[in-house]
Design an enzyme around this catalytic site. Structure first.
Site, PDB file in Angstrom:
ATOM      1  N   SER A   1       0.819  -1.254  -0.016  1.00 42.67           N
ATOM      2  CA  SER A   1      -0.240  -0.058   0.028  1.00 42.67           C
ATOM      3  C   SER A   1       0.871   1.169  -0.040  1.00 42.67           C
ATOM      4  O   SER A   1       1.671   1.312   0.881  1.00 42.67           O
ATOM      5  CB  SER A   1      -0.885   0.169   1.150  1.00 42.67           C
ATOM      6  OG  SER A   1      -1.420   1.296   1.301  1.00 42.67           O
TER       7      SER A   1
ATOM      8  N   HIS B   1      -0.844  -1.250  -4.150  1.00 42.28           N
ATOM      9  CA  HIS B   1      -2.214  -1.165  -3.744  1.00 42.28           C
ATOM     10  C   HIS B   1      -2.533   0.500  -3.401  1.00 42.28           C
ATOM     11  O   HIS B   1      -1.537   1.034  -2.792  1.00 42.28           O
ATOM     12  CB  HIS B   1      -2.534  -1.799  -2.265  1.00 42.28           C
ATOM     13  CG  HIS B   1      -3.872  -1.632  -1.650  1.00 42.28           C
ATOM     14  ND1 HIS B   1      -4.706  -2.808  -1.777  1.00 42.28           N
ATOM     15  CD2 HIS B   1      -4.325  -0.863  -0.623  1.00 42.28           C
ATOM     16  CE1 HIS B   1      -5.653  -2.267  -1.194  1.00 42.28           C
ATOM     17  NE2 HIS B   1      -5.496  -1.126  -0.568  1.00 42.28           N
TER      18      HIS B   1
ATOM     19  N   ASP C   1      -4.876   3.375  -2.191  1.00 39.38           N
ATOM     20  CA  ASP C   1      -5.778   3.509  -1.500  1.00 39.38           C
ATOM     21  C   ASP C   1      -6.635   4.923  -1.782  1.00 39.38           C
ATOM     22  O   ASP C   1      -5.887   6.027  -1.806  1.00 39.38           O
ATOM     23  CB  ASP C   1      -5.512   3.696  -0.082  1.00 39.38           C
ATOM     24  CG  ASP C   1      -5.144   2.317   0.591  1.00 39.38           C
ATOM     25  OD1 ASP C   1      -6.071   1.613   0.523  1.00 39.38           O
ATOM     26  OD2 ASP C   1      -4.019   2.372   0.759  1.00 39.38           O
TER      27      ASP C   1
ATOM     28  N   MET D   1      -9.265   8.027  -0.878  1.00 36.86           N
ATOM     29  CA  MET D   1     -10.100   8.348  -0.153  1.00 36.86           C
ATOM     30  C   MET D   1     -10.636   9.746  -0.531  1.00 36.86           C
ATOM     31  O   MET D   1      -9.869  10.519  -0.825  1.00 36.86           O
ATOM     32  CB  MET D   1      -9.250   8.633   1.390  1.00 36.86           C
ATOM     33  CG  MET D   1      -8.468   7.076   1.649  1.00 36.86           C
ATOM     34  SD  MET D   1      -7.633   7.467   2.952  1.00 36.86           S
ATOM     35  CE  MET D   1      -7.043   5.764   3.366  1.00 36.86           C
TER      36      MET D   1
ATOM     37  N   HIS E   1      -8.339   0.477  -4.342  1.00 38.35           N
ATOM     38  CA  HIS E   1      -9.055   0.127  -3.142  1.00 38.35           C
ATOM     39  C   HIS E   1      -9.927   1.674  -2.940  1.00 38.35           C
ATOM     40  O   HIS E   1      -9.439   2.654  -2.662  1.00 38.35           O
ATOM     41  CB  HIS E   1      -8.404  -0.064  -1.757  1.00 38.35           C
ATOM     42  CG  HIS E   1      -9.449  -0.178  -0.582  1.00 38.35           C
ATOM     43  ND1 HIS E   1      -8.830  -0.197   0.604  1.00 38.35           N
ATOM     44  CD2 HIS E   1     -10.730  -0.033  -0.614  1.00 38.35           C
ATOM     45  CE1 HIS E   1      -9.736  -0.300   1.598  1.00 38.35           C
ATOM     46  NE2 HIS E   1     -11.005  -0.073   1.043  1.00 38.35           N
TER      47      HIS E   1
ATOM     48  N   MET F   1     -12.156   4.063  -1.101  1.00 40.08           N
ATOM     49  CA  MET F   1     -12.744   4.463   0.028  1.00 40.08           C
ATOM     50  C   MET F   1     -13.613   5.557  -0.199  1.00 40.08           C
ATOM     51  O   MET F   1     -13.240   6.676   0.170  1.00 40.08           O
ATOM     52  CB  MET F   1     -12.110   4.466   1.334  1.00 40.08           C
ATOM     53  CG  MET F   1     -11.480   3.222   1.578  1.00 40.08           C
ATOM     54  SD  MET F   1      -9.925   3.338   2.474  1.00 40.08           S
ATOM     55  CE  MET F   1      -8.724   3.313   0.939  1.00 40.08           C
TER      56      MET F   1
ATOM     57  N   MET G   1     -11.463  -5.613   5.644  1.00 39.41           N
ATOM     58  CA  MET G   1     -10.848  -4.742   6.314  1.00 39.41           C
ATOM     59  C   MET G   1     -10.487  -5.044   7.841  1.00 39.41           C
ATOM     60  O   MET G   1     -11.765  -5.326   8.434  1.00 39.41           O
ATOM     61  CB  MET G   1     -11.721  -3.270   6.441  1.00 39.41           C
ATOM     62  CG  MET G   1     -11.761  -2.462   4.946  1.00 39.41           C
ATOM     63  SD  MET G   1     -10.229  -2.176   4.224  1.00 39.41           S
ATOM     64  CE  MET G   1      -9.163  -1.229   5.498  1.00 39.41           C
TER      65      MET G   1
ATOM     66  N   ASP H   1      -6.563  -6.300   4.860  1.00 42.80           N
ATOM     67  CA  ASP H   1      -6.214  -4.957   4.724  1.00 42.80           C
ATOM     68  C   ASP H   1      -6.317  -4.029   6.135  1.00 42.80           C
ATOM     69  O   ASP H   1      -7.311  -4.126   6.589  1.00 42.80           O
ATOM     70  CB  ASP H   1      -6.817  -4.049   3.419  1.00 42.80           C
ATOM     71  CG  ASP H   1      -6.176  -2.759   3.374  1.00 42.80           C
ATOM     72  OD1 ASP H   1      -5.330  -2.237   3.842  1.00 42.80           O
ATOM     73  OD2 ASP H   1      -6.949  -2.005   2.752  1.00 42.80           O
TER      74      ASP H   1
HETATM   75  C1  DX5 Z   1      -6.600   1.982   5.333  1.00 45.53           C
HETATM   76  C2  DX5 Z   1      -6.269   1.532   4.152  1.00 45.53           C
HETATM   77  C3  DX5 Z   1      -4.937   0.706   3.803  1.00 45.53           C
HETATM   78  C4  DX5 Z   1      -3.671   1.021   4.484  1.00 45.53           C
HETATM   79  C5  DX5 Z   1      -3.162  -0.054   5.321  1.00 45.53           C
HETATM   80  O1  DX5 Z   1      -7.633   2.613   5.243  1.00 45.53           O
HETATM   81  O2  DX5 Z   1      -7.206   1.006   3.469  1.00 45.53           O
HETATM   82  O3  DX5 Z   1      -4.716   0.196   2.651  1.00 45.53           O
HETATM   83  O4  DX5 Z   1      -2.766   1.610   3.574  1.00 45.53           O
HETATM   84  O5  DX5 Z   1      -1.950   0.573   6.097  1.00 45.53           O
HETATM   85  P1  DX5 Z   1      -1.201  -0.405   7.259  1.00 45.53           P
HETATM   86  O6  DX5 Z   1      -0.663  -1.421   6.551  1.00 45.53           O
HETATM   87  O7  DX5 Z   1      -0.349   0.726   7.728  1.00 45.53           O
HETATM   88  O8  DX5 Z   1      -2.393  -0.823   8.037  1.00 45.53           O
HETATM   89 ZN    ZN Z   2      -6.608  -0.277   1.231  1.00 49.35          ZN
END
Ligand code: DX5
Ligand code: ZN
Length: 229
Positions: free
Chosen positions: A8, A33, A35, A37, A66, A68, A137, A176
């Protein structure tokens, strides 16, 4: 089914994403990966399709997006054309999840559905036969660096059962949040086959080596869990 590491880049230095991708690839990462948001579905704001496109240009491994965000339907095309090989959407925001999953697949992208920690597995019962993967999650989404929620272990087993009940034995499970060397074996034994890791990789002094060690832990756990494979 193999076990894969998805690095990630949320925890990487955003001024040097190309170097971050190269380092984890050298360490054996199977996926990057990404993320996404929106500051609405989750409290944080991260990156969008433009950054995914730039990463795609330099990455040698597939891009795993991913989402969000509150309205994923509006952005699926953009991420597919940016080069995503996998796109996952949260069940909590989608009243027409079946339509969304098939819209992702129609673009030639692997479709995943995501469950927040408080969302029960029953929420995917009717879509379990359609998905390419389920993302569990193991933290509340929004930030890297949070602690793994222990209840996620039994949830992985429940998701595996739901997929198998639907006849979808080919679908994989991604986990994740809070994944590191200490819990990699536990989640693999419970059924996870794609392990996302952000801070365990990028907040270490050597992301390449951290990736290598995490992958070795996951691959070793799979060999123990399924000696026949
Ligand atoms: C959290 C994300 C994850 C995050 C994981 O909202 O979806 O992908 O980057 O980070 P770690 O591995 O530090 O928990
Ligand atoms: Zn993620």
């Amino acid at each position: 089914m193999k076990v894969q590491i998805a690095a990630s880049i949320l925890s990487a230095d955003f001024a040097a994403l190309g170097a971050a991708a190269a380092a984890v690839e050298r360490g054996g990462a199977d996926l990057i990966h990404v993320d996404v948001m929106d500051g609405h579905f989750v409290p944080n704001i991260s990156i969008g399709p433009l950054v995914a496109r730039s990463l795609k240009r330099v990455a040698r491994v597939p891009i795993d997006v991913h989402l969000m965000i509150t309205d994923p339907d509006r952005y699926i095309d953009a991420f597919a054309s940016a080069g995503a090989s996998m796109i996952s959407v949260h069940v909590e925001v989608l009243p027409h999840l079946h339509r969304t999953v098939h819209a992702i697949k129609a673009l030639g992208v692997r479709a995943g559905v995501v469950l927040n920690p408080s969302t029960p597995v029953i929420a995917i019962e009717q879509i379990a036969g359609d998905v390419d993967f389920v993302l569990v999650m193991s933290v509340n989404p929004g930030f890297g660096g949070q602690a793994f929620i222990p209840r996620s272990e039994s949830k992985l087993r429940e998701v595996r059962e739901a997929l198998d009940r639907a006849g979808n034995t080919a679908a994989s499970i991604e986990i994740d949040g809070g994944i590191d060397r200490s819990n990699a074996a536990l989640v693999v034994a419970a059924g996870a086959r794609i392990l996302v890791a952000g801070s365990a990789i990028f907040h270490s002094s050597d992301p390449e080596q951290a990736t290598r060690e995490l992958k070795a832990a996951a691959v070793g756990a799979l060999a123990t869990a399924s000696p026949a494979l």
